[in-house]
Scaffold this motif. Sequence first.
Motif, PDB file in Angstrom:
ATOM      1  N   GLY A  10       0.782  -1.219   0.000  1.00  0.00           N
ATOM      2  CA  GLY A  10       0.000   0.000   0.000  1.00  0.00           C
ATOM      3  C   GLY A  10       0.820   1.278   0.000  1.00  0.00           C
ATOM      4  N   ASN A  11       2.137   1.177   0.173  1.00  0.00           N
ATOM      5  CA  ASN A  11       2.983   2.365   0.173  1.00  0.00           C
ATOM      6  C   ASN A  11       3.305   2.731  -1.268  1.00  0.00           C
ATOM      7  N   THR A  12       2.966   3.946  -1.658  1.00  0.00           N
ATOM      8  CA  THR A  12       3.175   4.346  -3.049  1.00  0.00           C
ATOM      9  C   THR A  12       4.557   4.941  -3.294  1.00  0.00           C
ATOM     10  N   MET A  13       5.252   5.350  -2.233  1.00  0.00           N
ATOM     11  CA  MET A  13       6.575   5.965  -2.372  1.00  0.00           C
ATOM     12  C   MET A  13       7.660   5.028  -1.835  1.00  0.00           C
ATOM     13  N   VAL A  14       8.842   5.133  -2.433  1.00  0.00           N
ATOM     14  CA  VAL A  14       9.990   4.321  -2.053  1.00  0.00           C
ATOM     15  C   VAL A  14      11.151   5.255  -1.738  1.00  0.00           C
ATOM     16  N   ASP A  15      11.816   5.033  -0.605  1.00  0.00           N
ATOM     17  CA  ASP A  15      12.994   5.821  -0.254  1.00  0.00           C
ATOM     18  C   ASP A  15      14.207   5.249  -0.971  1.00  0.00           C
ATOM     19  N   VAL A  16      14.946   6.142  -1.649  1.00  0.00           N
ATOM     20  CA  VAL A  16      16.138   5.734  -2.380  1.00  0.00           C
ATOM     21  C   VAL A  16      17.280   6.716  -2.096  1.00  0.00           C
ATOM     22  N   LEU A  17      18.484   6.278  -2.385  1.00  0.00           N
ATOM     23  CA  LEU A  17      19.648   7.157  -2.338  1.00  0.00           C
ATOM     24  C   LEU A  17      20.061   7.479  -3.759  1.00  0.00           C
ATOM     25  N   TRP A  18      20.302   8.745  -4.015  1.00  0.00           N
ATOM     26  CA  TRP A  18      20.788   9.193  -5.314  1.00  0.00           C
ATOM     27  C   TRP A  18      21.901  10.206  -5.054  1.00  0.00           C
ATOM     28  N   LYS A  19      23.082   9.884  -5.487  1.00  0.00           N
ATOM     29  CA  LYS A  19      24.254  10.739  -5.271  1.00  0.00           C
ATOM     30  C   LYS A  19      24.415  11.095  -3.795  1.00  0.00           C
ATOM     31  N   GLY A  20      24.174  10.114  -2.912  1.00  0.00           N
ATOM     32  CA  GLY A  20      24.333  10.311  -1.479  1.00  0.00           C
ATOM     33  C   GLY A  20      23.205  11.062  -0.806  1.00  0.00           C
ATOM     34  N   ARG A  21      22.165  11.349  -1.536  1.00  0.00           N
ATOM     35  CA  ARG A  21      21.030  12.116  -1.016  1.00  0.00           C
ATOM     36  C   ARG A  21      19.793  11.222  -0.939  1.00  0.00           C
ATOM     37  N   ALA A  22      19.093  11.256   0.187  1.00  0.00           N
ATOM     38  CA  ALA A  22      17.862  10.478   0.336  1.00  0.00           C
ATOM     39  C   ALA A  22      16.707  11.238  -0.304  1.00  0.00           C
ATOM     40  N   VAL A  23      16.025  10.561  -1.221  1.00  0.00           N
ATOM     41  CA  VAL A  23      14.837  11.113  -1.875  1.00  0.00           C
ATOM     42  C   VAL A  23      13.803   9.996  -1.966  1.00  0.00           C
ATOM     43  N   ALA A  24      12.581  10.364  -2.298  1.00  0.00           N
ATOM     44  CA  ALA A  24      11.514   9.375  -2.452  1.00  0.00           C
ATOM     45  C   ALA A  24      11.003   9.412  -3.888  1.00  0.00           C
ATOM     46  N   VAL A  25      10.793   8.230  -4.458  1.00  0.00           N
ATOM     47  CA  VAL A  25      10.221   8.123  -5.794  1.00  0.00           C
ATOM     48  C   VAL A  25       8.964   7.258  -5.704  1.00  0.00           C
ATOM     49  N   TYR A  26       8.084   7.400  -6.678  1.00  0.00           N
ATOM     50  CA  TYR A  26       6.920   6.534  -6.724  1.00  0.00           C
ATOM     51  C   TYR A  26       7.367   5.118  -7.050  1.00  0.00           C
ATOM     52  N   ALA A  27       6.822   4.155  -6.312  1.00  0.00           N
ATOM     53  CA  ALA A  27       7.178   2.753  -6.521  1.00  0.00           C
ATOM     54  C   ALA A  27       6.889   2.331  -7.953  1.00  0.00           C
ATOM     55  N   VAL A  28       5.774   2.777  -8.503  1.00  0.00           N
ATOM     56  CA  VAL A  28       5.413   2.408  -9.871  1.00  0.00           C
ATOM     57  C   VAL A  28       6.438   2.963 -10.871  1.00  0.00           C
ATOM     58  N   ASP A  29       6.968   4.162 -10.617  1.00  0.00           N
ATOM     59  CA  ASP A  29       7.998   4.722 -11.503  1.00  0.00           C
ATOM     60  C   ASP A  29       9.262   3.877 -11.459  1.00  0.00           C
ATOM     61  N   LEU A  30       9.638   3.436 -10.275  1.00  0.00           N
ATOM     62  CA  LEU A  30      10.830   2.606 -10.145  1.00  0.00           C
ATOM     63  C   LEU A  30      10.631   1.270 -10.868  1.00  0.00           C
ATOM     64  N   GLN A  31       9.449   0.702 -10.749  1.00  0.00           N
ATOM     65  CA  GLN A  31       9.161  -0.568 -11.422  1.00  0.00           C
ATOM     66  C   GLN A  31       9.174  -0.408 -12.938  1.00  0.00           C
ATOM     67  N   GLN A  32       8.608   0.690 -13.434  1.00  0.00           N
ATOM     68  CA  GLN A  32       8.485   0.882 -14.876  1.00  0.00           C
ATOM     69  C   GLN A  32       9.728   1.487 -15.517  1.00  0.00           C
ATOM     70  N   ARG A  33      10.476   2.295 -14.772  1.00  0.00           N
ATOM     71  CA  ARG A  33      11.599   3.029 -15.369  1.00  0.00           C
ATOM     72  C   ARG A  33      12.971   2.554 -14.920  1.00  0.00           C
ATOM     73  N   GLY A  34      13.007   1.704 -13.874  1.00  0.00           N
ATOM     74  CA  GLY A  34      14.289   1.260 -13.337  1.00  0.00           C
ATOM     75  C   GLY A  34      14.627  -0.148 -13.767  1.00  0.00           C
TER      76      GLY A  34
END
Length: 73
Positions: free
Chosen positions: A42-66
Amino acid sequence: MHTGNFRLERTTLAVGELNGKPVAVTIPAGEVIKMILKPSDGNTMVDVLWKGRAVAVYAVDLQQRGRDTVSTH
C-alpha cells in the motif's frame, strides 16, 4: 521488488528535502539509485539514495523506469 541498485531508463521525478521543506527533484535517465527499503504493501513511495542524497520516488515509476543493475550484467 527488492532492495538494491537500479539504473533509470527514463528521467524520473522524486521528492527531496531542502531547508526542511519538500522539493521536487528530477533524476536524469541513466542515473543509478539505491533502494533503501522495500516498499510496504500500500505504500506508493519508495525511499532511495541518489548521489548520497535520500529522496523518495513513486514505486510504480521505479518498477516501470528502473532496471535492476544486477540483472543487466
